[in-house]
Motif scaffolding. Structure first.
Motif, short mmCIF file in Angstrom:
data_model
loop_
_atom_site.label_atom_id
_atom_site.label_comp_id
_atom_site.label_asym_id
_atom_site.label_seq_id
_atom_site.Cartn_x
_atom_site.Cartn_y
_atom_site.Cartn_z
N ARG A 20 0.83 -1.21 0.00
CA ARG A 20 0.00 0.00 0.00
C ARG A 20 0.87 1.25 0.00
N ASP A 21 2.01 1.22 0.69
CA ASP A 21 2.90 2.39 0.71
C ASP A 21 3.34 2.76 -0.71
N LYS A 22 3.68 1.75 -1.49
CA LYS A 22 4.11 2.01 -2.87
C LYS A 22 2.96 2.55 -3.70
N LEU A 23 1.77 2.01 -3.45
CA LEU A 23 0.59 2.49 -4.17
C LEU A 23 0.37 3.98 -3.92
N LEU A 24 0.54 4.41 -2.67
CA LEU A 24 0.28 5.80 -2.32
C LEU A 24 1.41 6.74 -2.75
N LEU A 25 2.66 6.26 -2.63
CA LEU A 25 3.80 7.13 -2.91
C LEU A 25 4.16 7.17 -4.39
N ASN A 26 3.99 6.04 -5.07
CA ASN A 26 4.39 5.96 -6.48
C ASN A 26 3.45 5.05 -7.25
N PRO A 27 2.19 5.48 -7.41
CA PRO A 27 1.21 4.61 -8.07
C PRO A 27 1.55 4.37 -9.54
N PRO A 28 1.42 3.14 -10.01
CA PRO A 28 1.67 2.87 -11.42
C PRO A 28 0.69 3.64 -12.30
N ASP A 29 1.13 4.05 -13.45
CA ASP A 29 0.26 4.78 -14.39
C ASP A 29 -0.38 3.76 -15.33
N LYS A 30 -1.39 3.07 -14.82
CA LYS A 30 -2.04 2.00 -15.58
C LYS A 30 -3.47 1.87 -15.10
N ASP A 31 -4.26 1.17 -15.88
CA ASP A 31 -5.63 0.89 -15.48
C ASP A 31 -5.64 -0.16 -14.37
N PRO A 32 -6.63 -0.11 -13.48
CA PRO A 32 -6.70 -1.13 -12.43
C PRO A 32 -7.02 -2.50 -13.01
N PRO A 33 -6.48 -3.56 -12.44
CA PRO A 33 -6.82 -4.91 -12.90
C PRO A 33 -8.32 -5.17 -12.75
N LYS A 34 -8.85 -6.02 -13.59
CA LYS A 34 -10.28 -6.34 -13.51
C LYS A 34 -10.65 -6.94 -12.16
N ARG A 35 -9.73 -7.69 -11.57
CA ARG A 35 -10.07 -8.35 -10.30
C ARG A 35 -10.24 -7.34 -9.17
N PHE A 36 -9.72 -6.13 -9.35
CA PHE A 36 -9.94 -5.10 -8.34
C PHE A 36 -11.43 -4.84 -8.16
N TRP A 37 -12.16 -4.72 -9.25
CA TRP A 37 -13.58 -4.43 -9.15
C TRP A 37 -14.35 -5.61 -8.59
N THR A 38 -13.86 -6.82 -8.85
CA THR A 38 -14.48 -8.00 -8.23
C THR A 38 -14.31 -7.97 -6.72
N MET A 39 -13.13 -7.56 -6.27
CA MET A 39 -12.88 -7.46 -4.84
C MET A 39 -13.70 -6.34 -4.21
N VAL A 40 -13.84 -5.23 -4.91
CA VAL A 40 -14.67 -4.13 -4.41
C VAL A 40 -16.11 -4.59 -4.25
N GLU A 41 -16.60 -5.36 -5.21
CA GLU A 41 -17.97 -5.87 -5.13
C GLU A 41 -18.14 -6.77 -3.91
N ARG A 42 -17.16 -7.62 -3.64
CA ARG A 42 -17.23 -8.48 -2.45
C ARG A 42 -17.23 -7.64 -1.17
N ARG A 43 -16.40 -6.62 -1.13
CA ARG A 43 -16.35 -5.77 0.06
C ARG A 43 -17.65 -5.01 0.23
N ALA A 44 -18.25 -4.58 -0.87
CA ALA A 44 -19.51 -3.84 -0.80
C ALA A 44 -20.63 -4.69 -0.22
N LYS A 45 -20.49 -6.01 -0.31
CA LYS A 45 -21.48 -6.92 0.27
C LYS A 45 -21.18 -7.24 1.73
N GLY A 46 -20.12 -6.64 2.27
CA GLY A 46 -19.81 -6.80 3.68
C GLY A 46 -18.70 -7.77 4.01
#
Length: 276
Positions: A38-64
């Protein structure tokens, strides 16, 4: 604005309805999806689109579903604990037990020699303590085979499998030796108490609830601690916010002296026991 920043903003917005830590959750999930810290994400985020599985994980988190179940791990003190469904997720509040142990053994060259973790779950408290005191050995006890499978795997991954032993059992039944440090995060939630989103739906009831007032497990533990605690040692038992007045007299018995430790939010969080 970078694609990842936009994605994090959108994910945080989606998670706001089900999480009090929506932005943090989104960052942890993104870091996992990218396989970076997470430190690397905040300090030096890659200049790329998020992986598709990120949105799958967000959906799971949104369900609790807990973030730790989605990522498979949770940071605790100086180590990472791997967890999954059926296992209690380590909480930052529990770190007060480790902080209290550090304060108790400060100035003692070797620290605690023998450590007992009652209700060890995935090995959280025992393994954090073994990481701090390299000469220590310990036992973790739990009534859940699934939790102990995670505990054993965590010990192997951290290189502590020769110093940590895990036992299936009912609290301290069958344990006769003395310990310098006893750690315990028992179930302490009252049966009718409301929990945060997703907790009761996903985490194991037996690791959360403890009777009408949340003190059933502490009543069960109280008579065991005096016989297990070595002179000069410390027993640290986690309690729920607002339970200090009721839990302290239950645990302060048979020559033990008690004090209360507060968590990092300033709430009563643990009863600390020593020999008077």
């Amino acid at each position: 604005m970078k694609p990842l920043t936009r994605a994090l903003d959108e994910a945080a917005r989606q998670l706001t309805l089900t999480s009090d830590t929506a932005r943090l959750d989104a960052e942890l999930l993104m870091a996992e999806a990218l396989n970076i810290d997470r430190d690397k994400l905040l300090l030096n985020p890659p200049d790329k689109d998020p992986p598709k599985r990120f949105w799958t994980m967000v959906e799971r988190r949104a369900k609790g579903e807990p973030v730790a179940y989605i990522t498979g791990r949770r940071a605790f003190w100086d180590i990472d604990i791997h967890v999954g469904p059926g296992v209690l997720v380590p909480r930052p509040d529990s770190e007060v037990l480790i902080a209290s142990a550090i304060a108790h053994f400060e100035g003692k060259a070797d620290g605690p020699g023998r450590i007992l973790d009652l209700g060890t779950g995935p090995g959280t408290l025992l393994l954090a303590a073994l990481d701090l005191w390299p000469k220590a050995t310990g036992i973790g006890v739990d009534s859940s085979r699934r939790a102990l499978s995670y505990a054993s795997a965590n010990a192997r991954r951290l290189g502590f499998d020769d110093r940590a032993k895990f036992k299936l059992g009912d609290w301290a039944d069958g344990i006769a030796e003395g310990f310098d440090l006893i750690l315990c995060n028992p179930p302490y939630v009252a049966e009718d108490e409301e929990l945060g989103p997703g907790v009761a739906e996903h985490e194991p009831d037996e690791a959360l609830f403890a009777g009408p007032d949340g003190l059933d497990c502490i009543r069960r533990l109280a008579p065991e601690i005096p016989r297990l605690l070595n002179p000069g040692g410390l027993a640290a038992v986690e309690i729920g916010a607002g339970q200090a007045a009721a839990a302290r007299p239950l645990l302060e018995r048979d020559g033990l002296k008690s004090s209360i430790a507060k968590d990092f939010g300033g709430r009563d969080r643990a009863v600390l026991l020593t020999r008077a």
